[in-house]
Design a protein around this motif. Structure first.
Motif, PDB file in Angstrom:
ATOM      1  N   VAL A 117      -7.248   1.043  -3.369  1.00  0.00           N
ATOM      2  CA  VAL A 117      -6.129   0.200  -2.951  1.00  0.00           C
ATOM      3  C   VAL A 117      -5.089   0.134  -4.064  1.00  0.00           C
ATOM      4  CG1 VAL A 117      -5.429  -2.125  -2.276  1.00  0.00           C
ATOM      5  CG2 VAL A 117      -7.555  -1.158  -1.389  1.00  0.00           C
ATOM      6  N   GLY A 118      -5.553  -0.058  -5.293  1.00  0.00           N
ATOM      7  CA  GLY A 118      -4.631  -0.112  -6.419  1.00  0.00           C
ATOM      8  C   GLY A 118      -3.848   1.176  -6.602  1.00  0.00           C
ATOM      9  N   THR A 119      -4.528   2.307  -6.424  1.00  0.00           N
ATOM     10  CA  THR A 119      -3.849   3.601  -6.545  1.00  0.00           C
ATOM     11  C   THR A 119      -2.747   3.737  -5.507  1.00  0.00           C
ATOM     12  OG1 THR A 119      -5.783   4.707  -7.478  1.00  0.00           O
ATOM     13  CG2 THR A 119      -4.157   6.102  -6.369  1.00  0.00           C
ATOM     14  N   TRP A 120      -3.070   3.403  -4.251  1.00  0.00           N
ATOM     15  CA  TRP A 120      -2.082   3.554  -3.186  1.00  0.00           C
ATOM     16  C   TRP A 120      -0.933   2.564  -3.332  1.00  0.00           C
ATOM     17  CZ3 TRP A 120      -0.989   7.231   0.214  1.00  0.00           C
ATOM     18  CH2 TRP A 120      -1.944   8.225   0.403  1.00  0.00           C
ATOM     19  N   LEU A 121      -1.211   1.351  -3.775  1.00  0.00           N
ATOM     20  CA  LEU A 121      -0.134   0.393  -4.002  1.00  0.00           C
ATOM     21  C   LEU A 121       0.808   0.877  -5.103  1.00  0.00           C
ATOM     22  CD1 LEU A 121      -2.019  -3.021  -3.713  1.00  0.00           C
ATOM     23  CD2 LEU A 121      -0.371  -2.044  -2.092  1.00  0.00           C
ATOM     24  N   ASP A 122       0.250   1.446  -6.164  1.00  0.00           N
ATOM     25  CA  ASP A 122       1.092   1.996  -7.230  1.00  0.00           C
ATOM     26  C   ASP A 122       1.926   3.160  -6.722  1.00  0.00           C
ATOM     27  OD1 ASP A 122       0.174   0.164  -9.066  1.00  0.00           O
ATOM     28  OD2 ASP A 122      -1.342   1.499  -9.933  1.00  0.00           O
ATOM     29  N   VAL A 123       1.294   4.047  -5.923  1.00  0.00           N
ATOM     30  CA  VAL A 123       2.013   5.192  -5.366  1.00  0.00           C
ATOM     31  C   VAL A 123       3.151   4.719  -4.468  1.00  0.00           C
ATOM     32  CG1 VAL A 123       1.819   7.110  -3.738  1.00  0.00           C
ATOM     33  CG2 VAL A 123       0.103   6.828  -5.530  1.00  0.00           C
ATOM     34  N   ALA A 125       4.656   1.809  -4.466  1.00  0.00           N
ATOM     35  CA  ALA A 125       5.674   1.112  -5.257  1.00  0.00           C
ATOM     36  C   ALA A 125       6.613   2.097  -5.927  1.00  0.00           C
ATOM     37  CB  ALA A 125       5.000   0.226  -6.302  1.00  0.00           C
ATOM     38  N   GLN A 126       6.049   3.162  -6.493  1.00  0.00           N
ATOM     39  CA  GLN A 126       6.869   4.141  -7.208  1.00  0.00           C
ATOM     40  C   GLN A 126       7.703   4.991  -6.255  1.00  0.00           C
ATOM     41  OE1 GLN A 126       3.981   6.272  -9.555  1.00  0.00           O
ATOM     42  NE2 GLN A 126       3.280   4.396 -10.553  1.00  0.00           N
ATOM     43  N   PRO A 133      10.245  -5.094   1.951  1.00  0.00           N
ATOM     44  CA  PRO A 133       9.566  -6.394   1.785  1.00  0.00           C
ATOM     45  C   PRO A 133       8.316  -6.460   2.642  1.00  0.00           C
ATOM     46  CG  PRO A 133      11.539  -6.632   3.135  1.00  0.00           C
ATOM     47  CD  PRO A 133      11.551  -5.223   2.619  1.00  0.00           C
ATOM     48  N   VAL A 134       7.310  -7.174   2.150  1.00  0.00           N
ATOM     49  CA  VAL A 134       6.020  -7.293   2.843  1.00  0.00           C
ATOM     50  C   VAL A 134       6.038  -8.517   3.753  1.00  0.00           C
ATOM     51  CG1 VAL A 134       3.557  -7.754   2.496  1.00  0.00           C
ATOM     52  CG2 VAL A 134       4.738  -6.066   1.065  1.00  0.00           C
ATOM     53  N   ASP A 135       5.422  -8.373   4.935  1.00  0.00           N
ATOM     54  CA  ASP A 135       5.348  -9.463   5.901  1.00  0.00           C
ATOM     55  C   ASP A 135       3.916  -9.934   6.129  1.00  0.00           C
ATOM     56  OD1 ASP A 135       6.308 -11.261   7.925  1.00  0.00           O
ATOM     57  OD2 ASP A 135       5.606  -9.841   9.432  1.00  0.00           O
ATOM     58  N   PHE A 225       6.715  -4.061  -1.474  1.00  0.00           N
ATOM     59  CA  PHE A 225       5.758  -3.027  -1.838  1.00  0.00           C
ATOM     60  C   PHE A 225       5.896  -2.602  -3.299  1.00  0.00           C
ATOM     61  CE2 PHE A 225       5.204  -2.531   2.736  1.00  0.00           C
ATOM     62  CZ  PHE A 225       3.867  -2.186   2.831  1.00  0.00           C
ATOM     63  N   VAL A 226       6.943  -2.998  -3.968  1.00  0.00           N
ATOM     64  CA  VAL A 226       7.089  -2.656  -5.379  1.00  0.00           C
ATOM     65  C   VAL A 226       6.207  -3.548  -6.257  1.00  0.00           C
ATOM     66  CG1 VAL A 226       8.988  -4.201  -6.005  1.00  0.00           C
ATOM     67  CG2 VAL A 226       8.845  -1.930  -7.066  1.00  0.00           C
ATOM     68  N   ASP A 227       5.749  -4.702  -5.711  1.00  0.00           N
ATOM     69  CA  ASP A 227       4.952  -5.657  -6.483  1.00  0.00           C
ATOM     70  C   ASP A 227       3.470  -5.320  -6.365  1.00  0.00           C
ATOM     71  OD1 ASP A 227       7.258  -7.289  -7.122  1.00  0.00           O
ATOM     72  OD2 ASP A 227       7.205  -7.982  -5.046  1.00  0.00           O
ATOM     73  N   SER A 228       3.070  -4.162  -6.856  1.00  0.00           N
ATOM     74  CA  SER A 228       1.715  -3.661  -6.619  1.00  0.00           C
ATOM     75  C   SER A 228       0.634  -4.568  -7.196  1.00  0.00           C
ATOM     76  CB  SER A 228       1.565  -2.240  -7.170  1.00  0.00           C
ATOM     77  OG  SER A 228       1.925  -2.192  -8.535  1.00  0.00           O
ATOM     78  N   ALA A 229       0.829  -5.104  -8.402  1.00  0.00           N
ATOM     79  CA  ALA A 229      -0.197  -5.955  -9.012  1.00  0.00           C
ATOM     80  C   ALA A 229      -0.382  -7.242  -8.220  1.00  0.00           C
ATOM     81  CB  ALA A 229       0.176  -6.266 -10.463  1.00  0.00           C
TER      82      ALA A 229
END
Length: 267
Positions: A117-123, A125-126, A133-135, A225-229
């Protein structure tokens, strides 16, 4: 008549299960509706291949009406890697899944799913994140059990009572499906609990039971989606709600079958 018995929250947090019955676990993150950009999926896939070189496309056919400037999120592409992970993405949509293969069991979110999940969120975001924006943020589990049909009583294993009267003698119940939906205003969390049981007399007199729990936080504010952390923190929080729902559904007997280990039981 089907009722789900109210169950008090567990006093001790479940850490993991030695005999995990999870066949699938996943998180899904949805953006706000918007205009469709057909370049998003290939951009995201190319970016993901830098972090996941074994990525392979999994064919899928998805029909969606993409007219207008406020199209809800949808996925139209899916990929797999390492044989047990799957991701779906498309228009303001990202889900990451663990799918059990053979005897490999799901242990802890932090070990099995969170890294992916962390990998995909970083991908995301970049590659695309700043524009989306997330809903909604959701997390779900599917658990599968097999019980001996002789003397089977659903209420022994799950906090559900089922009554059926079809006006026939010696009627054999071959299957049932039931679902419950709840809203927790304190957490702004929507919870869905589904259970199905099927009896197949020709297969060793066994009954298969499948449970699905899904927690979703809607109307998320001030996150993109840019706020991955921060998104990963929200995923973990939503996961805890889904996890608590399942262990409230399962009785102590089922906890024992699964080999539940509580957070306070460790060294």
């Amino acid at each position: 008549m089907t009722t789900m018995r109210p169950v008090s929250p567990a006093r001790r947090r479940v850490d993991y299960c030695e005999n995990s019955t999870i066949s699938e676990a996943w998180t899904v993150i949805l953006g706000l509706p918007g205009a469709v950009d057909p370049t998003d999926p290939p951009v995201l896939e190319r970016a993901a291949r830098h972090s996941l070189p074994t990525l392979q496309r999994k064919p899928a056919i998805v029909a969606v009406d993409v007219r207008g400037d406020a199209v809800p999120p949808f996925w139209n592409q899916q990929v797999v890697w390492e044989g047990k992970h799957l991701a779906r993405f498309g228009h303001r949509y990202l889900s990451v899944h663990f799918i059990r293969q053979d005897e490999e069991r799901y242990t802890k979110f932090s070990e099995v799913l969170a890294p992916s999940v962390g990998t995909w969120l970083d991908v995301y975001a970049q590659a695309l994140g700043g524009e989306h924006p997330v809903d909604r943020i959701g997390f779900g589990y599917v658990n599968r059990f097999t019980f001996d049909a002789s003397g089977f009583d659903l209420s022994k294993n799950f906090s559900i009572n089922v009554g059926v009267d079809v006006g026939a003698e010696a009627a054999s119940l071959l299957g049932l499906t039931t679902a419950f939906r709840f809203y927790d205003p304190a957490q702004n969390m929507y919870l869905t609990v589904e259970l199905s049981a099927e009896s197949v007399p020709s297969v060793d007199g066994e009954i298969g039971v499948t449970t699905k729990v899904f927690a979703e936080r809607r109307g998320v504010e001030n996150l993109s989606f840019v706020d991955s952390a921060r998104l990963l923190e929200q995923v973990a929080s939503t996961k805890e709600a889904a996890k608590e729902s399942f262990f409230s559904l399962a009785t102590q007997e089922t906890h024992t079958i699964m080999g539940v280990v509580h957070a306070s039981d460790g060294p």
